[in-house]
Write an enzyme that holds these catalytic residues in place. Sequence first.
Site, mmCIF file in Angstrom:
data_model
loop_
_atom_site.group_PDB
_atom_site.id
_atom_site.type_symbol
_atom_site.label_atom_id
_atom_site.label_comp_id
_atom_site.label_asym_id
_atom_site.label_seq_id
_atom_site.Cartn_x
_atom_site.Cartn_y
_atom_site.Cartn_z
ATOM 1 N N HIS A 296 36.444 44.459 49.697
ATOM 2 C CA HIS A 296 35.866 43.175 50.115
ATOM 3 C C HIS A 296 36.035 43.062 51.621
ATOM 4 O O HIS A 296 35.100 42.678 52.315
ATOM 5 C CB HIS A 296 36.544 42.029 49.374
ATOM 6 C CG HIS A 296 35.910 40.704 49.603
ATOM 7 N ND1 HIS A 296 34.555 40.478 49.434
ATOM 8 C CD2 HIS A 296 36.444 39.509 50.013
ATOM 9 C CE1 HIS A 296 34.279 39.216 49.710
ATOM 10 N NE2 HIS A 296 35.403 38.611 50.070
ATOM 11 N N GLU A 307 44.159 41.759 49.895
ATOM 12 C CA GLU A 307 43.488 42.844 49.164
ATOM 13 C C GLU A 307 44.288 44.137 49.252
ATOM 14 O O GLU A 307 44.410 44.876 48.267
ATOM 15 C CB GLU A 307 42.072 43.052 49.698
ATOM 16 C CG GLU A 307 41.262 44.050 48.894
ATOM 17 C CD GLU A 307 39.796 44.115 49.306
ATOM 18 O OE1 GLU A 307 39.016 44.797 48.600
ATOM 19 O OE2 GLU A 307 39.424 43.508 50.337
ATOM 20 N N HIS A 331 29.383 39.950 56.995
ATOM 21 C CA HIS A 331 29.626 39.516 55.610
ATOM 22 C C HIS A 331 28.385 38.777 55.121
ATOM 23 O O HIS A 331 28.082 37.677 55.591
ATOM 24 C CB HIS A 331 30.847 38.605 55.578
ATOM 25 C CG HIS A 331 31.282 38.208 54.199
ATOM 26 N ND1 HIS A 331 30.635 38.632 53.044
ATOM 27 C CD2 HIS A 331 32.298 37.411 53.769
ATOM 28 C CE1 HIS A 331 31.229 38.123 51.988
ATOM 29 N NE2 HIS A 331 32.245 37.378 52.399
ATOM 30 N N PHE A 390 35.054 32.222 47.344
ATOM 31 C CA PHE A 390 35.642 30.887 47.354
ATOM 32 C C PHE A 390 35.648 30.320 45.933
ATOM 33 O O PHE A 390 34.749 30.595 45.135
ATOM 34 C CB PHE A 390 34.852 29.955 48.262
ATOM 35 C CG PHE A 390 35.079 30.190 49.742
ATOM 36 C CD1 PHE A 390 36.105 30.987 50.203
ATOM 37 C CD2 PHE A 390 34.250 29.583 50.680
ATOM 38 C CE1 PHE A 390 36.309 31.192 51.555
ATOM 39 C CE2 PHE A 390 34.442 29.772 52.032
ATOM 40 C CZ PHE A 390 35.473 30.585 52.479
#
Length: 402
Positions: A296, A307, A331, A390
């Site tokens: 990610h 992560e 992103h 989120f």
Amino acid sequence: MRRVVVTGIGMINSLGLDKESSFKAIVEGKCGIKSITSFDTSSHTVKIAGEILDFDPTTVMDAKEVKKADRFIHLGLKAAQEAMGDAAVATFDPERFGVCSASGIGGLPTIERNTIVMNEKGPRRLSPFFIPSALINMLGGMVSIDYGIRGPNLSSVTACAASTHAISEAFKTIVVGAADKMLVVGAEATICGVGIGGFAAMKALSTRNDDPQSASRPFDLDRDGFVMGEGAAALVLETYEDAKARGAHIYGELVGFGESGDAHHITAPTLDGPLRSMRAALRMANVDKVDYINAHGTSTPVNDKNETAAVKTLFGANVPVMSSTKGQIGHCLGAAGALEAVISLMAMRDSVIPPTINYTTPDPACDLDYVPNTARSATLNVVMSNSFGFGGTNGSVVFKRL
């Protein structure tokens, strides 16, 4: 259980309008992040993004139809058309072919424009295409109309995990026998005043405005937030039996997926949620080894550390090589999962690991092999792609070379 393979892929992002040019630039470590040109950023604290500058939407839909669809739909159609052409499905039963679209936010620029019209000119001046063009599932609707796809028409809206969840949803649909083929398409285009301003208000974005090319720096000690990108990617999934019967090229088999919820905080991640997502994907995949993880890797202080810790906890002494390609294209929010799944499949195809660019200062809390700055040749038989969003929503997928 029915086996599911990928037979077609497509993508568009700030480094290229198709999968081959995009992937080549990503592997070469090029960066598509620049100063924003699509709106006036003079009053904004963040002035950089991964914009797609040379895309003409009339190449994917009639000129008179362009204004009836938001930009994320334009980009999604481009990726879908490439994937469908790549899969080369000459004939199919339309009721056994479905679509699963995905976006984190959808038609935000359209919402922004029409809100201004509403406030300045009143409701009678709103476009009759305002609502349809902004709906996230309209991407799947338009794709299904273009190709006559009459099977399940689904949509995933789970923030930055949306298109990874769309992949797993398509997988489930095929496995339970509700369809034989599924087109997954994830798209996002939220580089607009309210999009950049909203994420900047959360302190989520990098403010390295004077050096856009170095702003997104996953796992680096000096990372200060993510850089927003825009783009789309698409994958054609079908049963292994169908693919073999028609002699299709197979990029890889989707052997596992994992989904989890943090139940912790609306924006701050936990170690536990991503860990359980990856663990579930590995359990289903039933593989001896993972050769590469497309992380990610957002370039935010919390995510990258979190992560890293989750990967170390899961794999112990056998941590795979991991890199983030968000340094190259930014992103892309709800489209990120589909983009990174396509990148992972192409990495496996070409036996190359894309680099994590802008990695210059190691972070003691991020101490894995992130393939810093330069791509690496490697035989990849099993690859994993992670997406976390989120609301504490997580997704992981595992692909295997055949």
